[in-house]
Design a protein around this motif. Structure first.
Motif, PDB file in Angstrom:
ATOM      1  N   PHE A  52       0.849  -1.187   0.000  1.00 32.49           N
ATOM      2  CA  PHE A  52       0.000   0.000   0.000  1.00 32.49           C
ATOM      3  C   PHE A  52       0.883   1.235   0.000  1.00 32.49           C
ATOM      4  CE2 PHE A  52       0.441  -1.351   4.446  1.00 32.49           C
ATOM      5  CZ  PHE A  52       0.823  -0.194   5.090  1.00 32.49           C
ATOM      6  N   SER A  53       0.276   2.379  -0.293  1.00 31.55           N
ATOM      7  CA  SER A  53       1.021   3.643  -0.365  1.00 31.55           C
ATOM      8  C   SER A  53       0.359   4.684   0.516  1.00 31.55           C
ATOM      9  CB  SER A  53       1.036   4.167  -1.811  1.00 31.55           C
ATOM     10  OG  SER A  53       1.749   3.295  -2.658  1.00 31.55           O
ATOM     11  N   LEU A  54       1.165   5.609   1.018  1.00 29.34           N
ATOM     12  CA  LEU A  54       0.656   6.781   1.739  1.00 29.34           C
ATOM     13  C   LEU A  54       1.096   8.002   0.936  1.00 29.34           C
ATOM     14  CD1 LEU A  54       1.693   5.647   5.337  1.00 29.34           C
ATOM     15  CD2 LEU A  54      -0.531   5.369   4.245  1.00 29.34           C
ATOM     16  N   ARG A  58      -0.611  11.871   3.766  1.00 33.99           N
ATOM     17  CA  ARG A  58      -0.600  10.658   4.604  1.00 33.99           C
ATOM     18  C   ARG A  58      -1.885   9.845   4.421  1.00 33.99           C
ATOM     19  NH1 ARG A  58       4.026   8.254   6.485  1.00 33.99           N
ATOM     20  NH2 ARG A  58       3.597   7.018   8.317  1.00 33.99           N
ATOM     21  N   GLN A  59      -2.538  10.022   3.274  1.00 36.80           N
ATOM     22  CA  GLN A  59      -3.746   9.247   2.989  1.00 36.80           C
ATOM     23  C   GLN A  59      -3.367   7.886   2.425  1.00 36.80           C
ATOM     24  OE1 GLN A  59      -7.003  10.349   3.803  1.00 36.80           O
ATOM     25  NE2 GLN A  59      -5.657  11.818   4.829  1.00 36.80           N
ATOM     26  N   TYR A  60      -4.148   6.870   2.806  1.00 37.62           N
ATOM     27  CA  TYR A  60      -3.883   5.486   2.404  1.00 37.62           C
ATOM     28  C   TYR A  60      -4.396   5.196   1.002  1.00 37.62           C
ATOM     29  CZ  TYR A  60      -4.552   0.366   2.478  1.00 37.62           C
ATOM     30  OH  TYR A  60      -4.544  -0.976   2.188  1.00 37.62           O
ATOM     31  N   HIS A  61      -3.609   4.465   0.225  1.00 38.58           N
ATOM     32  CA  HIS A  61      -4.044   3.955  -1.089  1.00 38.58           C
ATOM     33  C   HIS A  61      -3.575   2.509  -1.198  1.00 38.58           C
ATOM     34  CE1 HIS A  61      -4.942   8.063  -2.445  1.00 38.58           C
ATOM     35  NE2 HIS A  61      -3.837   8.406  -1.795  1.00 38.58           N
ATOM     36  N   GLU A 101      -0.221   6.701  14.828  1.00 38.97           N
ATOM     37  CA  GLU A 101      -0.974   5.905  13.854  1.00 38.97           C
ATOM     38  C   GLU A 101      -1.189   4.456  14.278  1.00 38.97           C
ATOM     39  OE1 GLU A 101       0.455   8.242   9.798  1.00 38.97           O
ATOM     40  OE2 GLU A 101       1.603   6.510  10.494  1.00 38.97           O
ATOM     41  N   HIS A 105      -2.746   1.678   9.333  1.00 38.29           N
ATOM     42  CA  HIS A 105      -2.612   1.487   7.881  1.00 38.29           C
ATOM     43  C   HIS A 105      -2.525  -0.001   7.524  1.00 38.29           C
ATOM     44  CE1 HIS A 105      -2.300   5.749   7.461  1.00 38.29           C
ATOM     45  NE2 HIS A 105      -1.132   5.824   8.060  1.00 38.29           N
ATOM     46  N   ARG A 108      -5.916  -1.590   7.877  1.00 32.62           N
ATOM     47  CA  ARG A 108      -6.783  -1.277   6.741  1.00 32.62           C
ATOM     48  C   ARG A 108      -6.484  -2.225   5.573  1.00 32.62           C
ATOM     49  NH1 ARG A 108      -8.277   4.419   3.877  1.00 32.62           N
ATOM     50  NH2 ARG A 108      -9.321   3.471   2.101  1.00 32.62           N
ATOM     51  N   TRP A 109      -5.184  -2.463   5.329  1.00 30.58           N
ATOM     52  CA  TRP A 109      -4.806  -3.405   4.272  1.00 30.58           C
ATOM     53  C   TRP A 109      -5.371  -4.798   4.589  1.00 30.58           C
ATOM     54  CZ3 TRP A 109      -2.569  -8.097   3.908  1.00 30.58           C
ATOM     55  CH2 TRP A 109      -2.248  -8.541   2.612  1.00 30.58           C
ATOM     56  N   CYS A 217       4.727   0.835   1.332  1.00 33.79           N
ATOM     57  CA  CYS A 217       4.881  -0.234   2.319  1.00 33.79           C
ATOM     58  C   CYS A 217       4.584  -1.596   1.720  1.00 33.79           C
ATOM     59  CB  CYS A 217       3.953   0.002   3.508  1.00 33.79           C
ATOM     60  SG  CYS A 217       4.369   1.483   4.445  1.00 33.79           S
TER      61      CYS A 217
END
Length: 397
Positions: A52-54, A58-61, A101, A105, A108-109, A217
């Motif tokens: 995943f990416s931030l 700092r938003q999660y994708h 945090e 994150h 969420r993944w 990440c």
């Protein structure tokens, strides 16, 4: 319906233990390296489950948009000469370290992929879920002389979750961080900017802003001894020229260090810094660390590659060196200690493992704030049943 807090016995109602009575903490775990010097334990080659990416906010994708590509300077050139102070502090957007945090994150993944885990959701019930950085701290504990740590542990649906808690000493140190140290942190990120491109075969662009909110990440699965692991760690870049493009073997870790001028300086570097580099890269299966050595003016004058599997060779004959077996055996012992200590399955019940150099790992038990770290949205979503598999179509007669 029975009132809460009671359970039916044979013909009589007995009252369960009151909810606020906390379980007694377990004994402590020693950290002396001599106790862990046996053979190297089993460690399954880490495999990447996903990523995943931030972004800059700092938003999660749930994708690889933040992944960068290794693009070192040509080896036949005049040498790097990277100015690591360039852009400081006007082109620098550091992450807000006050925002805690936790594992959010990664959770969420996990929520998005729990149905596709190899071995099914049942596999997760026996696993340890955490950040790579927390495992790195465990690996280096037998040799650490300066910084203690605290890890909060919670068991939920069988899974053991580990999340670091900032110690009061670490918080005080962070808030009083001197300018020089802040600048050194920037320089590490700046080095990455000089060594990475946004696309394969592209060229680095060091003119932009250094924004430490951005992260790519990798989510990995492995097993240490009898402990299945699911952990995530930040990855600096991938090497498009790597012999294998299969992650994590195509990943590269980037580091900076000050130039060394004497055998004593090198010896200290191998004993302390290389241990941390090894632990951080060995766990996720990253094959090498590329180090930029900087002069007192902040310019990188030379690069050196340290293959992860060869780092121990630098201290093999040093009686004050470190031993990978000790690191991994201690980590395995800690995980066994945690698995047997964290007995109650309750996301609001926290077992806090604390360690200070020179002492053993101790445990205290807490309920809810301030140590509870599994968010309500995660607990509720995981509590709802997994979607049922699609019905097999009936055969056409």
């Amino acid at each position: 319906m029975e009132p809460r807090g009671t359970k039916r016995g044979a013909g009589k109602i007995e009252v369960a233990e009151p909810r606020n009575k906390l379980p007694r903490p377990a004994p402590s775990l020693p950290t002396d390296p001599a106790l862990y010097s046996g053979p190297f334990p089993f460690y399954r080659r880490p495999s990447q489950l996903g990523c995943f990416s931030l972004d800059v906010q700092r938003q999660y994708h749930g994708d690889a948009r933040a992944l960068r590509y290794y693009s070192p300077p040509p080896t036949n050139g005049p040498g790097p000469n990277f100015d690591l102070r360039d852009g400081y502090p006007d082109r620098y957007q550091p992450r807000d370290e006050e925002v805690r945090e936790g594992l959010d994150h990664l959770l969420r993944w996990l929520l998005e992929h729990r149905g596709q885990l190899e071995g099914g959701p049942g596999w997760l019930a026996g696993a340890v879920v955490t950040w790579r950085g927390h495992l790195t701290k465990l690996l280096t504990t037998p040799y650490e002389r300066q910084e203690g740590w605290q890890l909060a542990a919670s068991r939920f649906q069988g899974t053991l979750y580990l999340s670091e808690v900032e110690t009061p000493a670490a918080r005080a140190q962070r808030l009083a961080r001197p300018t020089l140290l802040r600048e050194l942190m920037y320089m590490g990120y700046k080095f990455e900017q000089y060594m990475c491109a946004d696309k394969p075969g592209g060229s680095p662009d060091p003119s932009g802003e250094v924004n430490t909110n951005v992260a790519f990440c990798s989510v990995l699965r492995s097993r240490l001894g009898s402990h299945p692991l699911l952990f995530s760690g930040e990855v600096d870049c991938t090497d498009p020229q790597a012999p294998s493009t299969q992650p994590p073997t195509c990943y590269v870790e980037l580091k900076t260090s000050k130039e060394m001028h004497s055998p004593g300086q090198w010896r200290s570097f191998y004993r302390h810094k290389l241990l941390k580099w090894w632990a951080q890269s060995f766990l996720p299966g990253v094959p090498s660390v590329v180090a930029g050595f900087r002069n007192p003016e902040g310019f990188v004058c030379s690069l050196k590659t340290f293959p992860t599997m060869e780092m121990f060779e630098y201290v093999r004959n040093d009686h004050d060196g470190w031993n990978p077996s000790v690191c991994m055996n201690f980590c395995a012992a800690f995980l066994s200690f945690a698995q047997s200590t964290v007995v109650q399955d309750d996301p609001r019940l926290i077992y806090l493992f604390s360690w200070e150099p020179g002492g053993p790992v101790t445990v205290s038990v807490h309920r809810d704030a301030p140590y509870a770290f599994l968010p309500m949205w995660y607990v509720e979503a995981m509590t709802q049943d997994l979607p049922s598999p699609p019905k097999t179509p009936s055969p056409n007669y």
